[in-house]
Design a protein around this motif. Structure first.
Motif, PDB file in Angstrom:
ATOM      1  N   PRO A  61      14.718 -48.463 -37.070  1.00 52.09           N
ATOM      2  CA  PRO A  61      13.208 -49.312 -36.629  1.00 52.09           C
ATOM      3  C   PRO A  61      13.050 -49.005 -35.061  1.00 52.09           C
ATOM      4  N   HIS A  62      13.963 -48.444 -34.330  1.00 53.40           N
ATOM      5  CA  HIS A  62      13.559 -48.075 -32.896  1.00 53.40           C
ATOM      6  C   HIS A  62      12.898 -46.827 -32.919  1.00 53.40           C
ATOM      7  N   SER A  63      13.197 -45.860 -33.566  1.00 53.96           N
ATOM      8  CA  SER A  63      12.443 -44.432 -33.647  1.00 53.96           C
ATOM      9  C   SER A  63      11.015 -44.742 -34.099  1.00 53.96           C
TER      10      SER A  63
ATOM     11  N   MET B 214      15.865 -42.817 -24.126  1.00 57.21           N
ATOM     12  CA  MET B 214      15.462 -42.693 -22.561  1.00 57.21           C
ATOM     13  C   MET B 214      14.213 -43.612 -22.393  1.00 57.21           C
ATOM     14  N   CYS B 215      13.958 -44.031 -21.199  1.00 57.66           N
ATOM     15  CA  CYS B 215      12.959 -44.792 -20.753  1.00 57.66           C
ATOM     16  C   CYS B 215      11.627 -44.274 -21.055  1.00 57.66           C
ATOM     17  N   VAL B 216      10.754 -45.195 -21.678  1.00 63.07           N
ATOM     18  CA  VAL B 216       9.804 -44.478 -22.186  1.00 63.07           C
ATOM     19  C   VAL B 216       8.345 -44.502 -21.035  1.00 63.07           C
TER      20      VAL B 216
ATOM     21  N   TRP C 221      24.627 -56.317 -27.369  1.00 58.22           N
ATOM     22  CA  TRP C 221      24.312 -57.575 -26.203  1.00 58.22           C
ATOM     23  C   TRP C 221      22.766 -57.308 -25.541  1.00 58.22           C
ATOM     24  N   TYR C 222      22.356 -56.146 -26.094  1.00 59.83           N
ATOM     25  CA  TYR C 222      20.869 -55.887 -25.495  1.00 59.83           C
ATOM     26  C   TYR C 222      20.034 -57.197 -25.800  1.00 59.83           C
ATOM     27  N   PRO C 223      19.959 -57.321 -27.478  1.00 64.79           N
ATOM     28  CA  PRO C 223      18.943 -58.359 -27.697  1.00 64.79           C
ATOM     29  C   PRO C 223      19.486 -59.827 -27.243  1.00 64.79           C
TER      30      PRO C 223
HETATM   31  C1  HEM Z   1      11.739 -46.425 -11.571  1.00 62.30           C
HETATM   32  C2  HEM Z   1      11.428 -47.019 -12.666  1.00 62.30           C
HETATM   33  C3  HEM Z   1      12.423 -47.240 -13.938  1.00 62.30           C
HETATM   34  C4  HEM Z   1      13.541 -47.125 -14.207  1.00 62.30           C
HETATM   35  C5  HEM Z   1      14.657 -46.515 -13.115  1.00 62.30           C
HETATM   36  C6  HEM Z   1      13.717 -47.253 -15.231  1.00 62.30           C
HETATM   37  C7  HEM Z   1      14.977 -46.801 -16.143  1.00 62.30           C
HETATM   38  C8  HEM Z   1      15.342 -47.135 -17.481  1.00 62.30           C
HETATM   39  C9  HEM Z   1      16.659 -46.857 -17.996  1.00 62.30           C
HETATM   40  C10 HEM Z   1      17.953 -46.514 -17.274  1.00 62.30           C
HETATM   41  C11 HEM Z   1      16.417 -47.075 -19.513  1.00 62.30           C
HETATM   42  C12 HEM Z   1      17.508 -46.988 -20.543  1.00 62.30           C
HETATM   43  C13 HEM Z   1      18.198 -48.426 -20.657  1.00 62.30           C
HETATM   44  C14 HEM Z   1      19.599 -48.460 -21.519  1.00 62.30           C
HETATM   45  O1  HEM Z   1      19.524 -47.564 -22.210  1.00 62.30           O
HETATM   46  O2  HEM Z   1      20.067 -49.557 -21.392  1.00 62.30           O
HETATM   47  C15 HEM Z   1      15.139 -47.529 -19.711  1.00 62.30           C
HETATM   48  C16 HEM Z   1      14.577 -47.687 -20.966  1.00 62.30           C
HETATM   49  C17 HEM Z   1      13.338 -48.418 -20.813  1.00 62.30           C
HETATM   50  N1  HEM Z   1      12.289 -48.575 -20.043  1.00 62.30           N
HETATM   51 FE1  HEM Z   1      12.478 -48.035 -18.272  1.00 62.30          FE
HETATM   52  N2  HEM Z   1      12.726 -47.730 -16.155  1.00 62.30           N
HETATM   53  C18 HEM Z   1      11.883 -47.538 -15.168  1.00 62.30           C
HETATM   54  C19 HEM Z   1      10.309 -47.900 -15.332  1.00 62.30           C
HETATM   55  C20 HEM Z   1       9.992 -48.311 -16.595  1.00 62.30           C
HETATM   56  C21 HEM Z   1       8.452 -48.595 -16.821  1.00 62.30           C
HETATM   57  C22 HEM Z   1       7.374 -48.250 -15.774  1.00 62.30           C
HETATM   58  C23 HEM Z   1       8.297 -48.886 -18.061  1.00 62.30           C
HETATM   59  C24 HEM Z   1       6.954 -49.607 -18.715  1.00 62.30           C
HETATM   60  C25 HEM Z   1       6.716 -49.088 -19.900  1.00 62.30           C
HETATM   61  C26 HEM Z   1       9.458 -49.058 -18.846  1.00 62.30           C
HETATM   62  C27 HEM Z   1       9.921 -49.060 -19.720  1.00 62.30           C
HETATM   63  C28 HEM Z   1      11.246 -49.098 -20.859  1.00 62.30           C
HETATM   64  C29 HEM Z   1      11.315 -49.409 -21.950  1.00 62.30           C
HETATM   65  C30 HEM Z   1      10.497 -49.938 -22.976  1.00 62.30           C
HETATM   66  C31 HEM Z   1      12.695 -49.093 -22.351  1.00 62.30           C
HETATM   67  C32 HEM Z   1      13.379 -49.150 -23.577  1.00 62.30           C
HETATM   68  C33 HEM Z   1      13.323 -47.597 -24.053  1.00 62.30           C
HETATM   69  C34 HEM Z   1      13.904 -47.392 -25.504  1.00 62.30           C
HETATM   70  O3  HEM Z   1      14.950 -48.117 -25.920  1.00 62.30           O
HETATM   71  O4  HEM Z   1      13.601 -46.487 -26.383  1.00 62.30           O
HETATM   72  N3  HEM Z   1      10.572 -48.367 -17.588  1.00 62.30           N
HETATM   73  N4  HEM Z   1      14.348 -47.525 -18.373  1.00 62.30           N
END
Ligand code: HEM
Length: 495
Positions: free
Chosen positions: A122-124, A441-443, A101-103
């Motif tokens: 592809p993700h890595s 984890m959040c990048v 459901w993400y995409p």
């Molecule tokens: C307080 C601020 C933030 C919180 C609480 C947060 C939280 C999260 C969480 C929980 C995920 C995992 C989502 C999942 O598994 O469904 C995620 C992934 C991600 N976040 Fe954040 N995020 C924050 C800020 C940011 C910022 C500033 C960016 C800018 C680049 C960002 C970019 C991403 C990206 C690209 C992913 C996907 C990573 C992956 O799948 O490898 N986030 N975030």
């Protein structure tokens, strides 16, 4: 007379159906031993679907965990896990693919980004291209982010707050935060020159936020009932209003436009112009294509792939950080004593962040090392995790009373070394899930923390805040949360 053969066949089919629909899911399925959140969940997803439709996902799951323990069954093939060891740790480090459901919910420009890619391979590959540019050490020493931080804090944010304070006008900080965080992330991605200026361009910020937010009420259908959308489409009926398509088109065009401008600045090495993240991704994709030895990538397709990735980082980055900041300012505004303590801590920075500006900002590393500031930010992300569910699960993990006593109380001191044993602190950190964990984890976690700490430091070095109107501050129950009323009105008092 014997029983007619047709009756026997009908009986066999009914028996088989009964076995498949009732006996197997209730008694034989590997999930049968897990406590049911509701009697109907082994045979139907209806109970949970209804709760998701009513926007009660996180609270329903939390209530089920409180009643039934760390692992509960939510549907015929869905469970929720709320323990770290022997539970969520295995899920996050086990190389599982993301849910499809993400995409569907977050896709843009007809392609996928790091966040919405399902497959681990592809993700890595994509993550490897970008993690370095978001590492803590890169961000703390980045000349690009330093230029952005000085401009956003000194030229945009503090003058707005100072105007509010001197004219005694109250400020909707949630609205402001959403401009502030968009400026931070977009200017890091594309360079200060080519990023947004939502903080100062109030009219465009309002328009943009309206486009972005108007689609939210329909996320449920993309997430839970994609077939229904398809069937309705076949019958030429609309489940999702046309204005959502218009908003999607406008947002896609906006992302492409930002990327187009960044593409013009690729050759610059000036830290206020060089589009550092955009450039990193473009060069990595070119390198990958060269390594694979195929034909040169189609420029239009590549620009779409990059725009999709950038769009995702902009939206993942601005909304979450803004929500975190809003709840931090809310909790903090109720706590004048803690404001004074933090002000004292902030005055140890060299140089201090004073407005009007008399120096550049202090080093990001010095701001990062302030213990009270760290505790305040962490506690806010624990109690008010901006992405609490459905998948990241932080909502329930952060409410385990054995790890976080009185979990509903905002108490930054639970993160301070002087007031807690090392063992307790380590345990709390293991359960802290605001940014997820493992490969997905959040990048942007380091960017989010650096920017949040800096903004809080800049505000409380110069002002005290009090609440004017916090009606509707309680968070909606969704994947990304935020105040129900989408506002928080504060007054800023100069120090
Ligand atoms: C307080 C601020 C933030 C919180 C609480 C947060 C939280 C999260 C969480 C929980 C995920 C995992 C989502 C999942 O598994 O469904 C995620 C992934 C991600 N976040 Fe954040 N995020 C924050 C800020 C940011 C910022 C500033 C960016 C800018 C680049 C960002 C970019 C991403 C990206 C690209 C992913 C996907 C990573 C992956 O799948 O490898 N986030 N975030």
């Amino acid at each position: 007379m014997g029983v007619p053969i047709t009756s026997l066949v009908a009986l066999a089919i009914a028996g088989l159906a009964f076995y498949k629909v009732v006996i197997y899911p209730y008694f034989i399925s590997p999930l049968a031993k897990i406590p049911n959140a509701h009697w109907s969940v082994p045979i139907s997803p209806g109970w949970m679907l209804w709760r998701r439709f009513r926007m009660q996902n996180n609270r329903t799951i939390q209530a089920a965990h409180e009643r039934l323990g760390p692992i509960v069954r939510l549907g015929p093939s869905e469970i929720s896990v709320n323990c770290v060891d022997g539970g969520i740790k295995s899920v996050y480090t086990g190389g599982f693919e993301k849910h499809e459901w993400y995409p569907r919910v977050f896709g843009s420009l007809g392609t996928v980004s790091m966040f919405t890619m399902i497959g681990t391979k592809p993700h890595s590959a994509r993550k490897r291209m970008l993690s370095n540019i978001y590492s803590k050490s890169t961000l703390q020493t980045s000349p690009h982010l330093r230029v952005v931080s000085n401009a956003v804090i000194y030229d945009r944010l503090l003058p707005i707050l100072q105007d509010g304070a001197s004219s005694e006008q109250s400020i909707d900080v949630h609205d402001l935060n959403q401009g502030l965080t968009m400026d931070f992330v977009s200017c890091y991605l594309f360079g200060l020159q080519n990023g947004t200026n939502h903080l100062q361009d109030h009219a465009f910020r309002k328009h943009w936020l309206h486009m972005y937010l108007c689609r939210k009420p329909f996320e449920f259908y993309h997430q839970e009932t994609p077939q229904l959308i398809g069937w309705m489409k076949c019958m030429r009926l609309r489940l999702i209003p046309k204005y959502c398509d218009t908003a999607n088109d406008m947002l896609d065009a906006w992302a492409l436009d930002l990327c187009g401008k960044a593409a013009q600045s690729l050759s610059s090495t000036d830290p206020s112009i060089e589009p550092i993240v955009y450039k990193q991704l473009k060069q990595s994709l070119d390198k990958q294509a060269a390594k694979e030895g195929g034909p040169k990538p189609d420029p239009a397709k590549q620009q779409n792939d990059i725009a999709c990735e950038m769009y995702d980082q902009l939206t993942a980055g601005f909304e979450t950080s803004a929500v975190g900041l809003t709840y931090l300012l809310w909790e903090f505004s109720k706590n004048p004593e803690l404001q004074s303590k933090l002000h004292e801590e902030l005055m140890t920075l060299d140089p201090p962040i004073r407005f009007p500006r008399c120096a550049d900002l202090p080093p990001a590393k010095a701001v990062d090392m302030l213990p009270l500031l760290e505790a305040i930010v962490t506690e806010t992300l624990r109690l008010h995790a901006p992405i609490p569910g459905i998948q990241p699960r932080a909502y329930s993990l952060h409410r385990n009373p054995e790890v976080f006593p009185e979990p509903e109380t905002w108490r930054p001191s639970r993160w301070l070394k002087e007031e807690n044993s090392i063992v307790d602190l380590e345990e709390q950190k293991r359960w802290f899930w605001a940014f997820g964990s493992g490969g997905r984890m959040c990048v942007g976690s380091n960017l989010a923390l650096q920017e949040t700490k800096l903004v809080v430091a800049a505000i409380y070095s110069n002002f005290r805040t009090t609440i004017v109107d916090d009606d509707g501050i309680e968070a909606i129950d969704a994947y990304t949360v935020g105040p129900r009323a989408e506002k928080l009105i504060l007054k800023f008092h100069p120090l």
